[in-house]
Design a protein around this motif. Structure first.
Motif, PDB file in Angstrom:
ATOM      1  N   SER A  72      44.696 -46.636 -39.263  1.00 51.53           N
ATOM      2  CA  SER A  72      45.057 -45.222 -39.374  1.00 51.53           C
ATOM      3  C   SER A  72      44.118 -44.469 -40.307  1.00 51.53           C
ATOM      4  CB  SER A  72      46.502 -45.090 -39.878  1.00 51.53           C
ATOM      5  OG  SER A  72      47.408 -45.754 -39.036  1.00 51.53           O
ATOM      6  N   LEU A  73      43.764 -45.092 -41.438  1.00 51.61           N
ATOM      7  CA  LEU A  73      42.880 -44.452 -42.407  1.00 51.61           C
ATOM      8  C   LEU A  73      41.553 -44.081 -41.756  1.00 51.61           C
ATOM      9  CD1 LEU A  73      42.220 -43.688 -45.386  1.00 51.61           C
ATOM     10  CD2 LEU A  73      41.340 -46.019 -45.650  1.00 51.61           C
ATOM     11  N   PHE A  74      40.962 -45.018 -41.029  1.00 51.81           N
ATOM     12  CA  PHE A  74      39.677 -44.753 -40.390  1.00 51.81           C
ATOM     13  C   PHE A  74      39.829 -43.809 -39.197  1.00 51.81           C
ATOM     14  CE2 PHE A  74      38.430 -48.135 -43.105  1.00 51.81           C
ATOM     15  CZ  PHE A  74      37.047 -48.116 -43.196  1.00 51.81           C
ATOM     16  N   ALA A  75      40.950 -43.904 -38.495  1.00 50.93           N
ATOM     17  CA  ALA A  75      41.168 -43.020 -37.351  1.00 50.93           C
ATOM     18  C   ALA A  75      41.245 -41.560 -37.772  1.00 50.93           C
ATOM     19  CB  ALA A  75      42.445 -43.425 -36.617  1.00 50.93           C
ATOM     20  N   LYS A  76      41.743 -41.311 -38.988  1.00 53.93           N
ATOM     21  CA  LYS A  76      41.914 -39.939 -39.474  1.00 53.93           C
ATOM     22  C   LYS A  76      40.689 -39.436 -40.231  1.00 53.93           C
ATOM     23  CE  LYS A  76      46.331 -39.952 -38.195  1.00 53.93           C
ATOM     24  NZ  LYS A  76      46.862 -39.103 -37.130  1.00 53.93           N
ATOM     25  N   ALA A  77      39.779 -40.329 -40.599  1.00 52.72           N
ATOM     26  CA  ALA A  77      38.652 -39.962 -41.459  1.00 52.72           C
ATOM     27  C   ALA A  77      37.605 -39.151 -40.703  1.00 52.72           C
ATOM     28  CB  ALA A  77      38.010 -41.215 -42.042  1.00 52.72           C
ATOM     29  N   LYS A  78      36.968 -38.242 -41.430  1.00 57.41           N
ATOM     30  CA  LYS A  78      35.848 -37.467 -40.882  1.00 57.41           C
ATOM     31  C   LYS A  78      34.510 -37.958 -41.440  1.00 57.41           C
ATOM     32  CE  LYS A  78      38.344 -34.818 -38.339  1.00 57.41           C
ATOM     33  NZ  LYS A  78      38.324 -35.028 -36.858  1.00 57.41           N
ATOM     34  N   VAL A  79      34.517 -38.438 -42.683  1.00 63.82           N
ATOM     35  CA  VAL A  79      33.313 -39.013 -43.286  1.00 63.82           C
ATOM     36  C   VAL A  79      33.710 -40.300 -44.005  1.00 63.82           C
ATOM     37  CG1 VAL A  79      31.383 -38.697 -44.875  1.00 63.82           C
ATOM     38  CG2 VAL A  79      32.284 -36.724 -43.624  1.00 63.82           C
ATOM     39  N   VAL A  80      32.993 -41.383 -43.739  1.00 68.38           N
ATOM     40  CA  VAL A  80      33.231 -42.684 -44.379  1.00 68.38           C
ATOM     41  C   VAL A  80      31.958 -43.102 -45.106  1.00 68.38           C
ATOM     42  CG1 VAL A  80      33.817 -45.112 -44.048  1.00 68.38           C
ATOM     43  CG2 VAL A  80      34.839 -43.373 -42.552  1.00 68.38           C
ATOM     44  N   VAL A  81      32.104 -43.485 -46.369  1.00 73.88           N
ATOM     45  CA  VAL A  81      30.985 -44.001 -47.155  1.00 73.88           C
ATOM     46  C   VAL A  81      31.389 -45.364 -47.704  1.00 73.88           C
ATOM     47  CG1 VAL A  81      29.486 -43.656 -49.160  1.00 73.88           C
ATOM     48  CG2 VAL A  81      30.255 -41.678 -47.823  1.00 73.88           C
ATOM     49  N   SER A  82      30.515 -46.363 -47.578  1.00 77.11           N
ATOM     50  CA  SER A  82      30.819 -47.679 -48.139  1.00 77.11           C
ATOM     51  C   SER A  82      29.597 -48.574 -48.115  1.00 77.11           C
ATOM     52  CB  SER A  82      31.942 -48.370 -47.361  1.00 77.11           C
ATOM     53  OG  SER A  82      32.246 -49.633 -47.932  1.00 77.11           O
ATOM     54  N   VAL A  83      29.605 -49.556 -49.006  1.00 78.08           N
ATOM     55  CA  VAL A  83      28.638 -50.649 -48.954  1.00 78.08           C
ATOM     56  C   VAL A  83      28.990 -51.559 -47.774  1.00 78.08           C
ATOM     57  CG1 VAL A  83      27.738 -52.667 -50.196  1.00 78.08           C
ATOM     58  CG2 VAL A  83      28.245 -50.560 -51.437  1.00 78.08           C
ATOM     59  N   HIS A  84      27.972 -52.134 -47.167  1.00 76.42           N
ATOM     60  CA  HIS A  84      28.126 -53.067 -46.051  1.00 76.42           C
ATOM     61  C   HIS A  84      29.145 -54.161 -46.391  1.00 76.42           C
ATOM     62  CE1 HIS A  84      26.504 -55.478 -42.615  1.00 76.42           C
ATOM     63  NE2 HIS A  84      26.885 -56.488 -43.386  1.00 76.42           N
ATOM     64  N   GLY A  85      30.147 -54.339 -45.510  1.00 73.80           N
ATOM     65  CA  GLY A  85      31.156 -55.376 -45.712  1.00 73.80           C
ATOM     66  C   GLY A  85      32.138 -55.412 -44.563  1.00 73.80           C
ATOM     67  N   ALA A  86      32.916 -56.492 -44.477  1.00 74.40           N
ATOM     68  CA  ALA A  86      33.762 -56.758 -43.317  1.00 74.40           C
ATOM     69  C   ALA A  86      34.773 -55.656 -43.038  1.00 74.40           C
ATOM     70  CB  ALA A  86      34.491 -58.089 -43.508  1.00 74.40           C
ATOM     71  N   GLY A  87      35.249 -54.964 -44.096  1.00 76.43           N
ATOM     72  CA  GLY A  87      36.223 -53.895 -43.890  1.00 76.43           C
ATOM     73  C   GLY A  87      35.697 -52.775 -43.020  1.00 76.43           C
ATOM     74  N   LEU A  88      34.377 -52.692 -42.893  1.00 76.26           N
ATOM     75  CA  LEU A  88      33.786 -51.632 -42.075  1.00 76.26           C
ATOM     76  C   LEU A  88      33.920 -51.912 -40.580  1.00 76.26           C
ATOM     77  CD1 LEU A  88      30.628 -50.696 -44.165  1.00 76.26           C
ATOM     78  CD2 LEU A  88      32.766 -49.428 -43.906  1.00 76.26           C
ATOM     79  N   THR A  89      34.494 -53.036 -40.219  1.00 76.34           N
ATOM     80  CA  THR A  89      34.869 -53.262 -38.825  1.00 76.34           C
ATOM     81  C   THR A  89      35.775 -52.133 -38.342  1.00 76.34           C
ATOM     82  OG1 THR A  89      34.791 -55.630 -39.264  1.00 76.34           O
ATOM     83  CG2 THR A  89      35.817 -54.955 -37.208  1.00 76.34           C
ATOM     84  N   ASN A  90      36.526 -51.552 -39.266  1.00 77.71           N
ATOM     85  CA  ASN A  90      37.439 -50.458 -38.916  1.00 77.71           C
ATOM     86  C   ASN A  90      36.714 -49.198 -38.461  1.00 77.71           C
ATOM     87  OD1 ASN A  90      40.092 -51.695 -39.696  1.00 77.71           O
ATOM     88  ND2 ASN A  90      39.063 -51.829 -41.680  1.00 77.71           N
ATOM     89  N   ILE A  91      35.397 -49.155 -38.610  1.00 74.95           N
ATOM     90  CA  ILE A  91      34.610 -48.040 -38.093  1.00 74.95           C
ATOM     91  C   ILE A  91      34.888 -47.826 -36.607  1.00 74.95           C
ATOM     92  CG2 ILE A  91      32.217 -47.492 -37.423  1.00 74.95           C
ATOM     93  CD1 ILE A  91      32.930 -46.493 -40.194  1.00 74.95           C
ATOM     94  N   MET A  92      35.203 -48.901 -35.898  1.00 75.80           N
ATOM     95  CA  MET A  92      35.433 -48.748 -34.461  1.00 75.80           C
ATOM     96  C   MET A  92      36.695 -47.957 -34.153  1.00 75.80           C
ATOM     97  SD  MET A  92      36.355 -52.619 -33.269  1.00 75.80           S
ATOM     98  CE  MET A  92      37.534 -53.644 -34.132  1.00 75.80           C
ATOM     99  N   PHE A  93      37.505 -47.641 -35.172  1.00 71.31           N
ATOM    100  CA  PHE A  93      38.698 -46.824 -34.956  1.00 71.31           C
ATOM    101  C   PHE A  93      38.464 -45.345 -35.275  1.00 71.31           C
ATOM    102  CE2 PHE A  93      40.466 -51.102 -36.106  1.00 71.31           C
ATOM    103  CZ  PHE A  93      40.916 -51.416 -34.836  1.00 71.31           C
ATOM    104  N   CYS A  94      37.276 -44.999 -35.735  1.00 74.84           N
ATOM    105  CA  CYS A  94      36.976 -43.613 -36.095  1.00 74.84           C
ATOM    106  C   CYS A  94      36.907 -42.724 -34.858  1.00 74.84           C
ATOM    107  CB  CYS A  94      35.652 -43.535 -36.839  1.00 74.84           C
ATOM    108  SG  CYS A  94      35.709 -44.112 -38.552  1.00 74.84           S
ATOM    109  N   SER A  95      37.153 -41.436 -35.068  1.00 76.54           N
ATOM    110  CA  SER A  95      36.994 -40.474 -33.977  1.00 76.54           C
ATOM    111  C   SER A  95      35.505 -40.273 -33.710  1.00 76.54           C
ATOM    112  CB  SER A  95      37.659 -39.144 -34.333  1.00 76.54           C
ATOM    113  OG  SER A  95      37.030 -38.567 -35.458  1.00 76.54           O
ATOM    114  N   THR A  96      35.192 -39.851 -32.506  1.00 77.34           N
ATOM    115  CA  THR A  96      33.792 -39.766 -32.110  1.00 77.34           C
ATOM    116  C   THR A  96      33.049 -38.620 -32.799  1.00 77.34           C
ATOM    117  OG1 THR A  96      34.469 -38.471 -30.168  1.00 77.34           O
ATOM    118  CG2 THR A  96      34.198 -40.839 -29.871  1.00 77.34           C
ATOM    119  N   ASP A  97      33.774 -37.719 -33.462  1.00 78.05           N
ATOM    120  CA  ASP A  97      33.107 -36.634 -34.191  1.00 78.05           C
ATOM    121  C   ASP A  97      33.008 -36.920 -35.689  1.00 78.05           C
ATOM    122  OD1 ASP A  97      35.785 -36.394 -34.787  1.00 78.05           O
ATOM    123  OD2 ASP A  97      35.890 -34.219 -34.482  1.00 78.05           O
ATOM    124  N   SER A  98      33.224 -38.171 -36.088  1.00 78.62           N
ATOM    125  CA  SER A  98      33.186 -38.529 -37.510  1.00 78.62           C
ATOM    126  C   SER A  98      31.772 -38.974 -37.913  1.00 78.62           C
ATOM    127  CB  SER A  98      34.202 -39.627 -37.819  1.00 78.62           C
ATOM    128  OG  SER A  98      33.918 -40.794 -37.065  1.00 78.62           O
TER     129      SER A  98
END
Length: 391
Positions: free
Chosen positions: A301-327
């Motif tokens: 849900s957090l990634f689905a609602k996000a418009k901008v995501v910033v992070s160091v490379h790591g496994a939690g960024l798998t959630n990027i695939m839940f982001c909206s296409t305009d993020s």
């Protein structure tokens, strides 16, 4: 000290298993011909010659870390579901998964073996070096094998991408409802069980692979590995996860359009000047999260609602695939650890991607050492990137 003792114990165990013969008749005698069906092994094609490109810019491809840099930018894969009467799965150690037919032959595309940082061909599977075999636990039912090697037992990315995604192939085959038990890497972490439960797979249907290293099923169903032997993630993996988990009835509300994912809950790839990074990002309305504090669906849900995501490379960024296409996604790389995984996911979903190289705390020329470094972020450069994305 505890981790060191565990490593020593595992090494001793592996050495003994390769030197002391025990139930040696369970050792496979060869490799089943690829894609060839017979009376006890049946292949069902799901995707034929599936084209899977790595969509990253040349500049980033050129600086990928040498120890994990692919020598290709596209792969083509046939994806199959394989049924085996009286089939076995042996996973005696983290580097080995062997799916074995009634004829005592490995089914290569459904098996896994890792040596010196690479997935190796079926005829080089570590099981052929094995001499010690525990008696298989018998299941008088239909079992779907989802094991993918050691990463899936503990790593969020490997679990979602390399293990859980196999459910898509099973569903496409029409055999999902035939399965009585699902052999999964582990359910030691909440996200593993929670993700299965949302797919209708309850605990009573689960066999924990890290507790049962050798099984035999009345009917075993297995699949081609989602990434086969490459590092590239197929588009259908993203489509599957988005279809299954981005359902309105599942998602929680998050008033956090701009998010920074902290790694202070990890002992590796920490940001050494994180206080200064947070101070800068606060000016633009960013909120800060440690993903271990969120449930699986809260992460989605957090990634689905996000418009901008910033992070160091790591496994939690798998959630990027839940982001909206305009993020927008800004990935911070240690300059000694530049891999394809999350840029691959971002471009497959179709979101805007940017990256920044960060100074590493130590030199490293191999993946084992490189993944353990910490980073220092160039804040003015990051701020310039952030300004582009939040306006």
């Amino acid at each position: 000290m505890k981790k060191l003792k565990s490593k020593i114990s595992n090494r001793v165990k592996l050495t003994l298993e390769r030197t002391i013969p025990y139930r040696y008749h369970y050792k496979p005698i060869g490799v089943h011909p690829e894609g060839v069906s017979n009376e006890c092994v049946r292949f069902q094609n799901i995707y034929t010659a599936y084209e899977n490109p790595l969509k990253i810019e040349d500049g980033l491809f050129d600086i990928l870390s040498d120890y994990d840099k692919p020598d290709y930018k596209s792969v083509t894969t046939d994806y199959n579901i394989i049924e085996l009467d009286e089939g076995r799965v042996f996973a005696g150690n983290v580097a080995t998964v062997a799916v074995i037919s009634k004829e005592n032959k490995i089914v290569g595309e459904a098996s896994f073996s890792y040596k010196n940082g690479d997935v190796v061909p079926a005829d080089q599977n570590n099981v052929f070096q094995q001499k010690f075999f525990p008696e298989p636990e018998h299941f008088d039912c239909t079992v779907f094998a989802m094991l993918n090697g050691g990463g899936g037992a503990s790593n969020y990315a490997h679990y979602l991408i390399d293990s859980l995604s196999r459910i898509h192939l099973l569903k496409k085959s029409g055999k999902f409802d035939e399965v009585d038990k699902f052999l999964v890497p582990s359910i030691r972490y909440d996200f593993q069980e929670d993700a299965l439960k949302l797919l209708g797979i309850t605990r009573d249907k689960i066999i924990e692979g890290d507790k049962v290293p050798h099984i035999q099923a009345k009917k075993l169903i297995a699949s081609t590995a989602p990434r086969d032997t490459s590092v590239i993630i197929p588009s259908w993996v993203c489509e599957f996860h988005r279809d299954e988990y981005l359902k309105p009835e599942f998602l929680n509300d998050f008033d956090a359009p701009y998010i920074y994912i902290k790694r202070s809950d990890s002992g590796i790839r920490n940001v050494l000047n994180e206080a200064e990074v947070e101070e800068m990002l606060s000016k633009y309305g960013f909120k800060f999260y440690e993903l271990r504090n969120l449930s699986f669906i809260e992460k989605v849900s957090l990634f689905a609602k996000a418009k901008v995501v910033v992070s160091v490379h790591g496994a939690g960024l798998t959630n990027i695939m839940f982001c909206s296409t305009d993020s927008h996604f800004i990935e911070l790389y240690p300059d000694v650890y530049i891999l394809t995984t999350y840029v691959d996911l971002a471009t497959k979903v179709g979101i805007d991607y940017a990256y920044q190289l960060c100074k590493s705390s130590a030199f490293a020329d191999n993946g084992g050492d490189a993944q353990k470094v910490h980073v220092t972020v160039d804040i003015p450069k990051l701020e310039a990137l952030v300004k582009e994305k939040v306006q």
